[in-house]
Design an enzyme around this catalytic site. Structure first.
Site, PDB file in Angstrom:
ATOM      1  N   ARG A   1       0.830  -1.227   0.000  1.00 25.05           N
ATOM      2  CA  ARG A   1       0.000   0.000   0.000  1.00 25.05           C
ATOM      3  C   ARG A   1       0.856   1.266   0.000  1.00 25.05           C
ATOM      4  NH1 ARG A   1      -5.638  -0.828   1.743  1.00 25.05           N
ATOM      5  NH2 ARG A   1      -6.108  -2.718   0.591  1.00 25.05           N
TER       6      ARG A   1
ATOM      7  N   ARG B   1      -3.328   6.526   1.107  1.00 23.98           N
ATOM      8  CA  ARG B   1      -3.880   7.738   1.716  1.00 23.98           C
ATOM      9  C   ARG B   1      -2.965   8.453   2.692  1.00 23.98           C
ATOM     10  NH1 ARG B   1      -8.955   4.347   3.298  1.00 23.98           N
ATOM     11  NH2 ARG B   1      -7.251   2.851   3.133  1.00 23.98           N
TER      12      ARG B   1
ATOM     13  N   ARG C   1      -6.396  11.264  -6.077  1.00 27.35           N
ATOM     14  CA  ARG C   1      -7.673  10.553  -5.955  1.00 27.35           C
ATOM     15  C   ARG C   1      -8.837  11.544  -6.065  1.00 27.35           C
ATOM     16  NH1 ARG C   1      -9.913   7.514  -0.713  1.00 27.35           N
ATOM     17  NH2 ARG C   1     -10.169   9.698  -0.202  1.00 27.35           N
TER      18      ARG C   1
ATOM     19  N   ASP D   1      -6.776  -2.902  -7.614  1.00 29.96           N
ATOM     20  CA  ASP D   1      -7.345  -3.544  -6.428  1.00 29.96           C
ATOM     21  C   ASP D   1      -7.684  -4.989  -6.740  1.00 29.96           C
ATOM     22  OD1 ASP D   1      -8.367  -2.560  -3.598  1.00 29.96           O
ATOM     23  OD2 ASP D   1      -9.735  -4.105  -4.309  1.00 29.96           O
TER      24      ASP D   1
ATOM     25  N   TYR E   1     -14.870 -12.094  -0.413  1.00 22.63           N
ATOM     26  CA  TYR E   1     -15.567 -10.836  -0.705  1.00 22.63           C
ATOM     27  C   TYR E   1     -16.762 -11.068  -1.634  1.00 22.63           C
ATOM     28  CZ  TYR E   1     -11.790  -8.215   1.490  1.00 22.63           C
ATOM     29  OH  TYR E   1     -10.910  -7.697   2.407  1.00 22.63           O
TER      30      TYR E   1
END
Ligand code: CP3
Length: 356
Positions: free
Chosen positions: A32, A36, A45, A82, A159
């Site tokens: 990652r 963020r 973003r 992703d 998921y």
């Protein structure tokens, strides 16, 4: 006829470690690393509008991939995308709820598996990702390795079945118990799509690929063999056939004792370690000299928030523990949004100073 000796080109450090070489200073990157905690990521973003628009915009996805390379000079860049783009390409609805995470349409039975698109159809949706890879291969510094990735079938299935992230993956375990054959068919469909997806990333320029099995730790006994080891082995074998020499990193997160022998059982070139195992234990039981013996990871991502001497000490301890074999320095899981970018600089500096 005289033969001209051609000096072998010095291989990139990550590729050398993955080939089984023990290096004096381990190469370093971070899960990652585009994310963020970086203000420039948040700005890009915002320009893209939302997370999925960013993933599917090759220029902006390449831009955020490059941001941490410019800042820290990591040895590897990881494609910005992703793991949930594959379910979307197979026909699931996918959206992200800000502050909460991903949501998908659910799939709970054999009819749901039947309704998925065939693996060969995923490229229509995923073509922009391959374009991001091509841009990156043009723009990355010559000594930076480009890593592509996908989710491993079990984690992706958790998921798809639940329609969201779950703490204990109960919905996927429930489907496995209710109709093991349908669940195995789902795993197979995801594995087929994953081979197609990673193969296309490699053709576009990815030099290494990584399989994220973030929820491998909730599989026990023969379920671990059936749904973590076997699908990974199948994907590795198919990719080795199509793209000999392209290394594969497996990340069976929280596998604990099942890390032992995981690379040999799957054919992976390296295993990524979470921070639930100790580096000293993993050096004894998981890392091996030579091909197939490389380990990556293990630093608790919390240190990127807290920094200080604990960060330096832990970084050095991990380097010392793995100094006897092939090792790529990384975190045990992704860096969190509350991390301090200065702590990342301190970690990289500590790794490269070589003073373990
Ligand atoms: O590592 C990188 O920098 C490359 C890009 C990458 C992302 N996700 C970007 C991302 C990679 C390799 C992933 C993998 C991924 N995605 C995994 C496996 C690794 C892991 O963390 O266990 C999983 C389970 C996902 C699914 C996913 N994507 C979740 C559960 C979430 C929400 C949780 C969160 O961190 O917000 C995402 C969103 C996501 N994927 C973000 C990023 C940078 C944050 C989205 C944002 O910008 O708001």
């Amino acid at each position: 006829m005289t033969q001209t000796a051609i000096a072998p080109r010095p291989k990139k450090t990550i590729l050398r470690a993955l080939a089984g070489e023990t290096l004096p200073v381990p190469p370093v990157w971070m899960m990652r690393q585009a994310g963020r905690y970086l203000p420039e990521y948040r700005a890009t973003r915002a320009r893209a509008g939302d997370f999925l628009s960013l993933c599917y915009n090759p220029d902006l996805a390449a831009e955020v991939t490059l941001q941490p390379i410019r800042r820290y000079g990591f040895d590897a860049a990881i494609l910005f995308a992703d793991i949930l783009l594959v379910p979307q390409a197979l026909g699931a609805d996918l959206w992200f709820v800000t502050g909460e995470g991903p949501r998908l349409s659910t799939l709970t039975d054999a009819a749901g598996v039947q309704a998925l698109r065939p693996a060969a159809a995923i490229h229509d949706t995923l073509a922009p990702i391959y374009e991001t890879v091509r841009i990156l291969r043009r723009e990355l510094p010559a000594d930076t390795t480009l890593i592509g990735f996908a989710g491993a079938p079990w984690t992706v299935a958790t998921y798809m079945v639940a329609g969201r992230g779950t703490r204990d993956q109960a919905p996927a375990h429930a489907m496995m118990a209710a109709d093991r054959q349908a669940f195995a068919a789902l795993i197979d469909r995801i594995a087929d799509a994953t081979v197609e997806y990673l193969s296309a990333q490699i053709t576009a320029g990815a030099e290494v690929v990584k399989l994220f099995d973030s929820w491998a730790g909730s599989l026990r006994g023969q379920d671990f063999d059936a749904f973590a080891v076997a699908p990974t082995a199948r994907i590795v074998s198919a990719l080795n056939d199509r793209h000999p020499g392209v290394p594969i990193i497996a990340f069976p997160r929280e596998a604990g004792p099942r890390y032992v022998g995981f690379a040999a059982a799957t054919g992976a070139d390296a295993v990524a370690l979470d921070n639930g195992v100790s580096a000293e234990w993993a050096a004894q039981n998981v890392q091996r000299p030579g091909p197939g013996g490389c380990v990556q990871g293990n630093l608790d991502p919390r240190h990127m928030v807290t920094g200080g001497t604990a960060l330096v000490d832990e970084t050095r301890r991990i380097i010392r523990a793995f100094a006897g074999g092939p090792h790529i320095f990384n975190l045990g899981h992704g860096i969190t949004p509350d991390a301090d970018p200065d702590n990342v600089a301190l970690m990289v500096e500590t790794v490269r100073s070589g003073a373990a």
